[in-house]
Structures are given as structure tokens and as C-alpha cells.
Enzyme design. Structure first.
Site, PDB file in Angstrom:
ATOM      1  N   ASP A 165      -2.440  38.480   3.277  1.00  0.00           N
ATOM      2  CA  ASP A 165      -3.474  37.919   3.613  1.00  0.00           C
ATOM      3  C   ASP A 165      -4.626  38.648   4.281  1.00  0.00           C
ATOM      4  O   ASP A 165      -5.236  38.563   5.475  1.00  0.00           O
ATOM      5  CB  ASP A 165      -3.181  36.929   4.975  1.00  0.00           C
ATOM      6  N   ARG A 169     -11.430  37.884   8.678  1.00  0.00           N
ATOM      7  CA  ARG A 169     -10.926  37.073   9.892  1.00  0.00           C
ATOM      8  C   ARG A 169      -9.858  37.633  10.278  1.00  0.00           C
ATOM      9  O   ARG A 169      -9.448  37.294  11.610  1.00  0.00           O
ATOM     10  CB  ARG A 169     -10.844  35.690   9.474  1.00  0.00           C
ATOM     11  N   ASN A 170      -8.963  38.438   9.639  1.00  0.00           N
ATOM     12  CA  ASN A 170      -7.674  38.927  10.192  1.00  0.00           C
ATOM     13  C   ASN A 170      -7.948  40.389  10.572  1.00  0.00           C
ATOM     14  O   ASN A 170      -6.908  41.076  11.056  1.00  0.00           O
ATOM     15  CB  ASN A 170      -6.658  38.805   9.233  1.00  0.00           C
ATOM     16  N   ASP A 186      -3.223  40.652  12.201  1.00  0.00           N
ATOM     17  CA  ASP A 186      -2.680  39.092  11.968  1.00  0.00           C
ATOM     18  C   ASP A 186      -1.763  39.230  11.125  1.00  0.00           C
ATOM     19  O   ASP A 186      -1.902  39.354   9.682  1.00  0.00           O
ATOM     20  CB  ASP A 186      -3.653  38.035  11.742  1.00  0.00           C
TER      21      ASP A 186
HETATM   22  C1  GWH Z   1      -3.986  36.650  17.965  1.00  0.00           C
HETATM   23  C2  GWH Z   1      -5.224  37.023  18.053  1.00  0.00           C
HETATM   24  O1  GWH Z   1      -5.209  38.657  18.653  1.00  0.00           O
HETATM   25  C3  GWH Z   1      -6.104  39.085  19.292  1.00  0.00           C
HETATM   26  C4  GWH Z   1      -7.413  38.500  19.583  1.00  0.00           C
HETATM   27  C5  GWH Z   1      -8.449  39.063  20.202  1.00  0.00           C
HETATM   28  C6  GWH Z   1      -9.782  38.348  20.409  1.00  0.00           C
HETATM   29  C7  GWH Z   1     -10.227  37.181  19.590  1.00  0.00           C
HETATM   30  C8  GWH Z   1     -11.505  36.539  19.924  1.00  0.00           C
HETATM   31  C9  GWH Z   1     -12.383  37.047  20.994  1.00  0.00           C
HETATM   32  C10 GWH Z   1     -11.877  38.040  21.626  1.00  0.00           C
HETATM   33  S1  GWH Z   1     -12.865  38.909  22.687  1.00  0.00           S
HETATM   34  C11 GWH Z   1     -13.406  37.740  23.811  1.00  0.00           C
HETATM   35  O2  GWH Z   1     -12.445  39.757  23.364  1.00  0.00           O
HETATM   36  O3  GWH Z   1     -14.133  39.275  22.077  1.00  0.00           O
HETATM   37  C12 GWH Z   1     -10.624  38.852  21.350  1.00  0.00           C
HETATM   38  C13 GWH Z   1      -8.389  40.390  20.846  1.00  0.00           C
HETATM   39  N1  GWH Z   1      -7.067  41.030  20.404  1.00  0.00           N
HETATM   40  C14 GWH Z   1      -6.055  40.417  19.832  1.00  0.00           C
HETATM   41  N2  GWH Z   1      -4.900  40.986  19.462  1.00  0.00           N
HETATM   42  C15 GWH Z   1      -5.958  37.143  16.716  1.00  0.00           C
HETATM   43  C16 GWH Z   1      -5.788  38.162  15.729  1.00  0.00           C
HETATM   44  C17 GWH Z   1      -6.426  38.205  14.568  1.00  0.00           C
HETATM   45  F1  GWH Z   1      -6.108  39.147  13.552  1.00  0.00           F
HETATM   46  C18 GWH Z   1      -7.269  37.412  14.298  1.00  0.00           C
HETATM   47  C19 GWH Z   1      -7.550  36.273  15.254  1.00  0.00           C
HETATM   48  C20 GWH Z   1      -6.921  36.244  16.623  1.00  0.00           C
HETATM   49  N3  GWH Z   1      -7.205  35.085  17.467  1.00  0.00           N
HETATM   50  N4  GWH Z   1      -6.448  34.187  17.733  1.00  0.00           N
HETATM   51  C21 GWH Z   1      -7.215  33.495  18.347  1.00  0.00           C
HETATM   52  C22 GWH Z   1      -8.578  33.730  18.536  1.00  0.00           C
HETATM   53  N5  GWH Z   1      -8.568  35.011  17.760  1.00  0.00           N
END
Ligand code: GWH
Length: 322
Positions: A165, A169-170, A186
């Protein structure tokens, strides 16, 4: 647990029926403080959090916390555990770090390093040039992002791990600033915030068709060359500044388009050597696609040899990007 759960997860016997595995560091819940929600993962919500009591540091560390809703079946529980187990195995600067788990009670947590730049696709979209504002990114910045992801993929390739995947997005960024580092973050084939990218295949798993090679969506064949094809689509996502691939086509139309030899066109102002690299990742015959070592070398050469050409900011788009 019913037998079907056991044989479906070879890992199960290693955990001798217990959900936790000694290799996963258990984090005491009192050391973890959840704050705002970052988004909706496949299993449950994902929160920003603060972890204290880390090896001697008094300061709290900002983390990302994946949560598993209390009411879920064993399969979901095991998939959740499996993702933590997989991430824990890896040790590479371009792969998200697992800090620990809270599996002693419900709700279960997976604690990951916080990549505060958010996801790559959103970052690219936010960084697009507009009429009165050239992009703050130059082409070399895009090449650096591509190299980060290729390095993470090359590590997986060396460890015979097929990601299945690879998509913008990941991928997440440590920060939005110039010292940003992109990481694969992810591993759950999870239907994250971009749910619409997944194609419901006969009611079974969702498949990210637009990132898959023909042998994967027609015969279910997944090899490291599957990830190479997907990586080529990530290159296209990077140089199109976060466009949806095959704009205007649905998944079925994409499958037919690829079948007759159709391919994504070069993104606007994409250097020719990079488009040629993308096309090599999309060779119909998997064995004709490059491996990640070759991809990395090519990106390094492009980055060094044509540094001057790459200094130009992405040109202001004449046609609307996508
Ligand atoms: C599980 C989640 O992990 C994370 C999200 C964010 C993270 C995600 C969005 C925004 C911010 S921010 C507010 O620091 O800009 C940090 C930052 N660090 C992570 N380790 C994730 C990993 C991915 F590979 C793709 C999307 C997401 N998610 N799951 C739900 C939302 N994103």
C-alpha cells in the site's frame, strides 16, 4: 480463539494465545496523556498524545496514538497487534518508529512517533504554486521527498517485506519546514482518511487499484515489484503536487486503461528523467521494473547532476493542476 483466527495469523502461535508479545514494549497508561484527535484510522481514532517517563527525560514527548475500539472481534484485535509487531521489527530513518503499546487493557493503544508535518499528499496540495504565489518548494525538494520514500522502500525490499500500500497518503513528514523527512508510516493496509481510494472487491478487502499493477488486481500477485509500481505512482503524486492519479477515471476504467497500455501522463514541469523513471516502474512485465536500489541511485544522480535545473521553483501552473 476460533481456529480460523489462528491459521489466518501465523503470528498467533508465537504469542501462545496471549495478545501481547514480550517484544512489544508495554507503556503504562498513566504515562500517556491523549490530546486532540488527528483523524480517523481504519480501526479507530488516532490521537496526538504526550508520553512521559521515557528513558530518563522528564519532558513529555509528543506522540501519535492509534486506538482500537473496545468492542471489536478477535480478528481485528490481532490485525491491530500485527501492525504494531510489524512496525516494531523495522529500524530505518524513513520508517515510522513504534514507541510502545498499551495492550494490558481496553482501549488498546499503539504509540508511534509523531510525524508533525502530517501526510505527504496534504503537504503537496498545500504547497502548490498559485497565480500570485510561486510554490515555496523547488523541484529539488520534491526529489528529496522521493528519495526519502525510496530509501524506506529499499529497506523493506532488503528485508523481503512487501508493503502492498505504498501511496502518498501513507507517507508522513517530520515537519513541513525545509529539514523535513518523509517516512512510510502506515502498514495496516488501513483505509485511512482517503477511504475513497480503496475499491471494494466483491465485498472483500478494499484495494487501492490506482496504485496497483495489473498482476495484482487481476491475479492477486504481490511481490516487491508490486511496491515498485506503487512507488512510481507516488513519484507521479509528488511531481503533480498531490493530484489524484488517473483524474476522472474510476477504478474499473483505470484497470481497462492499463490493460490497453495506457499510463499516467507526465505531470506539468516534471523533468524528463523523472518521468522516464516513473514509466520504468510501470512496465507491464514485473521483472522489467527496476528495483529500489536502482531507483535510489537514479534519484541521487538526478539530484546531483542537474542541481542547477532543479533550483527552479515548480513553475506556476498554466493549466489548473488537477
Ligand atoms: C496513524 C497515523 O499516524 C500519524 C499521524 C500523524 C498526523 C496526522 C495528521 C495530522 C498531523 S499534524 C496535526 O501533526 O499535522 C499528524 C502524525 N504521526 C503519526 N504517526 C497516520 C499514519 C499515516 F501513515 C497516515 C495517516 C495517519 N493518520 N491517521 C489518522 C490521521 N492521520
Amino acid at each position: 480463539l476460533p481456529a480460523r483466527v489462528i491459521e489466518a495469523n501465523p503470528l498467533y502461535d508465537l504469542t501462545a494465545g496471549k495478545i501481547t508479545d514480550q517484544k512489544l514494549p508495554e507503556i503504562p497508561r498513566d504515562n500517556l496523556r491523549l490530546s486532540e484527535q488527528l483523524g480517523q484510522g481504519a480501526f479507530g481514532e488516532v490521537y496526538k498524545g504526550f508520553l512521559s517517563g521515557m528513558s530518563g527525560t522528564e519532558r513529555e514527548v509528543a506522540v501519535a496514538v492509534k486506538t482500537l475500539p473496545p468492542l471489536c472481534n478477535e480478528q481485528t484485535e490481532l490485525d491491530f497487534f500485527m501492525e504494531a509487531y510489524i512496525i516494531r521489527k523495522f529500524n530505518h530513518p524513513n520508517i515510522v518508529r513504534l514507541l510502545g503499546v498499551c495492550f494490558d487493557d481496553h482501549p488498546r493503544y499503539i504509540v508511534l512517533e509523531l510525524l508533525a508535518g502530517g501526510n505527504l499528499k496534504s503537504f503537496l496540495q498545500e504547497s502548490r504554486p498559485s497565480e500570485n504565489k510561486p510554490s515555496n518548494l523547488i523541484i529539488n525538494d520534491l526529489v528529496d521527498l522521493a528519495r526519502d520514500i525510496a530509501a524506506g522502500c529499499s529497506y523493506l525490499e532488503k528485508n523481503h517485506f512487501i508493503h502492498r500500500d505504498i501511496a502518498a497518503r501513507n507517507c508522513l513528514l517530520t515537519t513541513k519546514g525545509p529539514e523535513r523527512v518523509a517516512k512510510l508510516a502506515d502498514f495496516g493496509m488501513s483505509r485511512d482518511v482517503y477511504r475513497s481510494d480503496y475499491y471494494r472487491k466483491e465485498g472483500r478487502a478494499f484495494l487501492p487499484i490506482k496504485w496497483m499493477p495489473p498482476e495484482a488486481f487481476t491475479e492477486g500477485i504481490f511481490t516487491t515489484k508490486t511496491d515498485v509500481w506503487s512507488y512510481g505512482v507516488v513519484l507521479w503524486e509528488i511531481f503533480s503536487m498531490g493530484c489524484m492519479p488517473y483524474p476522472g477515471l474510476n477504478n474499473t476504467e483505470v484497470m481497462n486503461f492499463l490493460h490497453i497500455g495506457g499510463r499516467l501522463v507526465a505531470p506539468h514541469s516534471c523533468p524528463q528523467p523523472l518521468y522516464e523513471l516513473m514509466l520504468s516502474c510501470w512496465m507491464h512485465r514485473a521483472e522489467e521494473r527496476p528495483d529500489f536500489d536502482y531507483i535510489l541511485q537514479t534519484l541521487n544522480t538526478i539530484s546531483q547532476d542537474t542541481a542547477t535545473m532543479l533550483q527552479h521553483p515548480p513553475l506556476v501552473q498554466i493549466p489548473p493542476l488537477c
